[in-house]
Design a protein around this motif. Structure first.
Motif, PDB file in Angstrom:
ATOM      1  N   ARG A   1       2.160   6.389   2.951  1.00  0.00           N
ATOM      2  CA  ARG A   1       1.576   7.253   3.783  1.00  0.00           C
ATOM      3  C   ARG A   1       0.362   6.453   4.516  1.00  0.00           C
ATOM      4  NH1 ARG A   1      -0.893  12.837   2.020  1.00  0.00           N
ATOM      5  NH2 ARG A   1       1.241  13.263   1.866  1.00  0.00           N
ATOM      6  N   ASP A   2      -0.380   5.571   3.853  1.00  0.00           N
ATOM      7  CA  ASP A   2      -1.281   4.632   4.398  1.00  0.00           C
ATOM      8  C   ASP A   2      -0.647   3.677   5.413  1.00  0.00           C
ATOM      9  OD1 ASP A   2      -3.047   6.014   3.000  1.00  0.00           O
ATOM     10  OD2 ASP A   2      -3.278   4.589   1.329  1.00  0.00           O
ATOM     11  N   ALA A   3       0.497   3.027   5.008  1.00  0.00           N
ATOM     12  CA  ALA A   3       1.340   2.317   5.802  1.00  0.00           C
ATOM     13  C   ALA A   3       1.781   2.895   7.039  1.00  0.00           C
ATOM     14  CB  ALA A   3       2.415   1.299   4.966  1.00  0.00           C
ATOM     15  N   ARG A   4       2.135   4.075   7.057  1.00  0.00           N
ATOM     16  CA  ARG A   4       2.747   4.844   8.138  1.00  0.00           C
ATOM     17  C   ARG A   4       1.631   5.148   9.216  1.00  0.00           C
ATOM     18  NH1 ARG A   4       5.470   9.661   5.935  1.00  0.00           N
ATOM     19  NH2 ARG A   4       3.484  10.449   5.843  1.00  0.00           N
ATOM     20  N   ASP A   5       0.735   5.690   8.820  1.00  0.00           N
ATOM     21  CA  ASP A   5      -0.547   5.908   9.581  1.00  0.00           C
ATOM     22  C   ASP A   5      -1.045   4.823  10.200  1.00  0.00           C
ATOM     23  OD1 ASP A   5      -0.079   8.458   8.558  1.00  0.00           O
ATOM     24  OD2 ASP A   5      -2.025   8.576   7.352  1.00  0.00           O
ATOM     25  N   GLU A   6      -1.161   3.745   9.411  1.00  0.00           N
ATOM     26  CA  GLU A   6      -1.685   2.324  10.168  1.00  0.00           C
ATOM     27  C   GLU A   6      -0.738   1.980  11.359  1.00  0.00           C
ATOM     28  OE1 GLU A   6      -1.705  -2.244   8.811  1.00  0.00           O
ATOM     29  OE2 GLU A   6      -3.109  -0.711   7.799  1.00  0.00           O
TER      30      GLU A   6
ATOM     31  N   LYS B   1       0.813  -1.142   0.040  1.00  0.00           N
ATOM     32  CA  LYS B   1       0.045  -0.007   0.012  1.00  0.00           C
ATOM     33  C   LYS B   1       0.866   1.223  -0.022  1.00  0.00           C
ATOM     34  CE  LYS B   1      -2.200  -1.003   3.862  1.00  0.00           C
ATOM     35  NZ  LYS B   1      -3.064  -0.938   4.747  1.00  0.00           N
ATOM     36  N   PRO B   2       0.380   2.374  -0.280  1.00  0.00           N
ATOM     37  CA  PRO B   2       1.026   3.658  -0.266  1.00  0.00           C
ATOM     38  C   PRO B   2       1.730   3.662   0.995  1.00  0.00           C
ATOM     39  CG  PRO B   2      -1.160   3.901  -1.401  1.00  0.00           C
ATOM     40  CD  PRO B   2      -1.235   2.689  -0.716  1.00  0.00           C
TER      41      PRO B   2
ATOM     42  N   LEU C   1      -5.056  10.885  13.302  1.00  0.00           N
ATOM     43  CA  LEU C   1      -5.079   9.236  13.019  1.00  0.00           C
ATOM     44  C   LEU C   1      -6.408   8.699  13.281  1.00  0.00           C
ATOM     45  CD1 LEU C   1      -1.549   8.391  14.464  1.00  0.00           C
ATOM     46  CD2 LEU C   1      -2.129   8.440  12.184  1.00  0.00           C
TER      47      LEU C   1
ATOM     48  N   LYS D   1      -0.953   4.479  14.296  1.00  0.00           N
ATOM     49  CA  LYS D   1      -2.192   4.483  15.204  1.00  0.00           C
ATOM     50  C   LYS D   1      -2.108   3.361  16.258  1.00  0.00           C
ATOM     51  CE  LYS D   1      -7.298   3.455  14.646  1.00  0.00           C
ATOM     52  NZ  LYS D   1      -8.351   3.369  13.625  1.00  0.00           N
TER      53      LYS D   1
END
Length: 234
Positions: free
Chosen positions: A178-183, A175-176, A221, A186
């Motif tokens: 940014r999405d992986a980092r946000d996950e 996945k992108p 988040l 969180k």
């Protein structure tokens, strides 16, 4: 939502409480001493006052006594202090304070105390009653004036939970970034919130973030802040 007056001589405390309460949809007015608090009380008739005890001109307990003796205590008051004794907390509660918050104030305890104060089913003598059509919460049993009740506003303190070993986390890497980092972030913050029992102060110290920045980050988040103390173990 409610009109809330925050009275504290510390700029950082005023700003932090104002940001949290504004995010919850409340209208917040600030005062840094008793003189400003008197003026704000006379002008806006707040629904709730968060009142610091130690202030340079007139201390919070004295101001509370003044409002009580002059019939101006027509709203719930939550006392705040980082140095007050148990006797001071009990005294303030006897005068008419709704509850007492010890600094540093966690966001969880703040929001619970504010909600409890704003949804009192029975108002003390002199407090204005809700108008027609106002829906109140079920009556809350009257508790004995104990030290715990004075310090927590009658709220039951949940016992610390055993979070066990750090839970194993799996993340989808396809996945992108940014999405992986946000996950990841969180899960990281949810783990530390559970480990520290919902204390924003301790999580801020553990993660190296200033509390206001931490609060904004958690909101961004989508971290569920209402769960408070919970198990982070697997």
């Amino acid at each position: 939502m409610a009109n809330i007056l925050v009275v504290d001589d510390e700029l950082g405390i005023r700003d932090l409480l104002s940001e949290i309460l504004n995010d919850e949809g409340h209208n917040v007015e600030l005062a840094n001493n008793a003189a400003q608090a008197r003026a704000a009380r006379a002008k806006s008739r707040p629904d709730l006052v968060l009142l610091d005890i130690w202030m340079p001109d007139t201390d919070g307990v004295t101001l509370l006594k003044e409002w009580s003796s002059t019939g101006m205590l027509t709203m719930p008051v939550i006392m705040m202090s980082g140095h007050a004794t148990i006797e001071t907390a009990v005294e303030a509660t006897k005068i008419g304070a709704q509850s007492f918050l010890e600094k540093p104030i966690t966001m969880q305890k703040l929001l619970k105390a504010v909600e409890a104060a704003l949804h009192r089913d029975q108002a003390p003598q002199g407090v204005r009653k809700p108008g027609p059509g106002y829906v109140t919460s079920p009556p809350v049993p009257v508790q004995e004036l104990t030290v715990e009740a004075a310090m927590t506003g009658g709220q039951q303190i949940p016992p610390p939970m055993d979070i066990g070993p750090q839970a194993r986390q799996t993340f989808e890497l396809d996945k992108p970034l940014r999405d992986a980092r946000d996950e990841f972030e969180k899960s990281y913050f949810e783990f530390h919130l559970a480990k520290e029992g919902g204390s924003m102060t301790r999580v801020a110290e553990k993660t190296g973030l200033e509390r206001t920045h931490l609060y904004r980050k958690l909101k961004q988040l989508g971290v569920d802040l209402s769960r408070g103390k919970r198990s982070a173990g697997g």
